[in-house]
Write a protein that holds these residues in place. Sequence first.
Motif, PDB file in Angstrom:
ATOM      1  N   GLU A  97       0.837  -1.199   0.000  1.00  0.00           N
ATOM      2  CA  GLU A  97       0.000   0.000   0.000  1.00  0.00           C
ATOM      3  C   GLU A  97       0.871   1.247   0.000  1.00  0.00           C
ATOM      4  OE1 GLU A  97      -2.231  -0.502   3.627  1.00  0.00           O
ATOM      5  OE2 GLU A  97      -0.699   0.541   4.780  1.00  0.00           O
ATOM      6  N   GLY A  98       0.231   2.376  -0.260  1.00  0.00           N
ATOM      7  CA  GLY A  98       0.960   3.639  -0.288  1.00  0.00           C
ATOM      8  C   GLY A  98       1.186   4.093  -1.724  1.00  0.00           C
ATOM      9  N   ASP A  99       1.878   5.228  -1.887  1.00  0.00           N
ATOM     10  CA  ASP A  99       2.101   5.695  -3.252  1.00  0.00           C
ATOM     11  C   ASP A  99       3.591   5.773  -3.607  1.00  0.00           C
ATOM     12  OD1 ASP A  99       2.696   7.802  -1.641  1.00  0.00           O
ATOM     13  OD2 ASP A  99       1.126   9.130  -2.380  1.00  0.00           O
ATOM     14  N   ASP A 117      -3.806   7.688 -10.570  1.00  0.00           N
ATOM     15  CA  ASP A 117      -4.186   6.323 -10.882  1.00  0.00           C
ATOM     16  C   ASP A 117      -3.500   5.802 -12.143  1.00  0.00           C
ATOM     17  OD1 ASP A 117      -5.552   5.149  -8.948  1.00  0.00           O
ATOM     18  OD2 ASP A 117      -7.509   5.179  -9.934  1.00  0.00           O
ATOM     19  N   TYR A 118      -3.281   4.493 -12.155  1.00  0.00           N
ATOM     20  CA  TYR A 118      -2.680   3.782 -13.281  1.00  0.00           C
ATOM     21  C   TYR A 118      -1.238   4.209 -13.559  1.00  0.00           C
ATOM     22  CZ  TYR A 118      -7.413   2.232 -13.779  1.00  0.00           C
ATOM     23  OH  TYR A 118      -8.637   1.693 -13.504  1.00  0.00           O
ATOM     24  N   PRO A 130       5.397  -7.190 -18.628  1.00  0.00           N
ATOM     25  CA  PRO A 130       6.129  -6.749 -17.437  1.00  0.00           C
ATOM     26  C   PRO A 130       6.525  -7.970 -16.599  1.00  0.00           C
ATOM     27  CG  PRO A 130       3.886  -5.831 -17.509  1.00  0.00           C
ATOM     28  CD  PRO A 130       3.960  -6.909 -18.542  1.00  0.00           C
ATOM     29  N   LEU A 131       7.814  -8.164 -16.370  1.00  0.00           N
ATOM     30  CA  LEU A 131       8.225  -9.309 -15.559  1.00  0.00           C
ATOM     31  C   LEU A 131       8.052  -8.976 -14.082  1.00  0.00           C
ATOM     32  CD1 LEU A 131      11.257 -10.765 -17.523  1.00  0.00           C
ATOM     33  CD2 LEU A 131       8.805 -10.958 -17.944  1.00  0.00           C
ATOM     34  N   ILE A 132       8.220  -7.695 -13.762  1.00  0.00           N
ATOM     35  CA  ILE A 132       7.892  -7.239 -12.408  1.00  0.00           C
ATOM     36  C   ILE A 132       7.455  -5.780 -12.496  1.00  0.00           C
ATOM     37  CG2 ILE A 132      10.359  -6.797 -11.897  1.00  0.00           C
ATOM     38  CD1 ILE A 132       9.537  -7.452  -8.910  1.00  0.00           C
ATOM     39  N   ALA A 133       6.394  -5.446 -11.769  1.00  0.00           N
ATOM     40  CA  ALA A 133       5.875  -4.080 -11.840  1.00  0.00           C
ATOM     41  C   ALA A 133       4.987  -3.775 -10.638  1.00  0.00           C
ATOM     42  CB  ALA A 133       5.051  -3.902 -13.112  1.00  0.00           C
ATOM     43  N   PHE A 134       4.999  -2.523 -10.253  1.00  0.00           N
ATOM     44  CA  PHE A 134       3.987  -2.015  -9.329  1.00  0.00           C
ATOM     45  C   PHE A 134       3.058  -1.128 -10.138  1.00  0.00           C
ATOM     46  CE2 PHE A 134       6.587  -2.624  -5.323  1.00  0.00           C
ATOM     47  CZ  PHE A 134       5.588  -3.237  -4.587  1.00  0.00           C
ATOM     48  N   ILE A 135       1.787  -1.159  -9.800  1.00  0.00           N
ATOM     49  CA  ILE A 135       0.835  -0.249 -10.443  1.00  0.00           C
ATOM     50  C   ILE A 135      -0.056   0.344  -9.352  1.00  0.00           C
ATOM     51  CG2 ILE A 135      -0.671  -2.217 -11.002  1.00  0.00           C
ATOM     52  CD1 ILE A 135      -1.689  -0.602 -13.405  1.00  0.00           C
ATOM     53  N   LEU A 136      -0.396   1.609  -9.514  1.00  0.00           N
ATOM     54  CA  LEU A 136      -1.324   2.241  -8.572  1.00  0.00           C
ATOM     55  C   LEU A 136      -2.698   2.267  -9.237  1.00  0.00           C
ATOM     56  CD1 LEU A 136      -1.170   3.729  -5.751  1.00  0.00           C
ATOM     57  CD2 LEU A 136      -1.312   5.849  -7.073  1.00  0.00           C
TER      58      LEU A 136
END
Length: 281
Positions: A97-99, A117-118, A130-136
């Motif tokens: 969580e968080g930004d 967002d996004y 994407p092999l690894i990613a964070f998305i909001l």
Amino acid sequence: MQGTSNDRNIPLPIQREVRQRCGFGCVVCGFPLYEYDHIKGWANVHEHVAEDITLLCDLHHREVTSGLLPRDKIVEANKSPYNLRSGISKPLQLHFEGDLCEIHIGGNYFTTLMSGDYTESIPIIVDGIPLIAFILQDGHLLLNVNLFDEFNQLVLRIVNNQLFYSISPWDIQIVGKTLTIREKARKMLIRMTFEPPNKVIIDKGRFLCNGVEILVDSDQILVTNNNILIRGSSSVNCHGGLIIGPTSKPIGGFMSLQGVNRYLGDSKASLAWAKTVKEEF
Ligand SMILES: [Zn+2]
């Protein structure tokens, strides 16, 4: 396999044998967090025999010890573990969580303040995957991972913080906050540590996708296809990191590699080369 008596600690090779036989999850429900349970009761046997040990999640372990779940049901589930029937594990919910998000890969830091967002932070992407990613998304920080084996089959997926894995690898283990997947003895596919609320650390790994191979060690990222090394880099608010191949939409990254030669069905050359770098691979 016989173990020693009077020692409650189950020897590691026996634990692995049990994990493999049980499909790396609770035999009743497939959940990836579990305990080792002596089917006949430790007090009765005082020995560690792989065939007599099974995996139970916390819930099902409590139900058995309290008598709410009959032992016979465990014996039955042990003969036909949940994950072996389904082929994939039950999902494990991760709590990010968080930004502000941080992904550490091979001693390289990708830090992004997600604004709106996004927003995405994608340290490694191959051919738009994407092999690894964070998305909001909707105010939620969501981790996404796609991990393939050398046959280009998905072995681990994290979809919007929900982790699940295929039972095909040789060994899979979540101990504390660390997930380890091994292709065979001393051949690690990934070691990933989850540091909620906002951080993921990968200090060993072999990312494979469409003939691209990226080896991660404690202090470097190596693209074996073209011997490009990334060491000691730190990117802040750079939404893309290592971008290989085409992407469907433009991503600002700090390293974009196009025209990378691919291994076609045979990674022997890359593995031989990798061996000269680090023995673990
Ligand atoms: Zn369970």
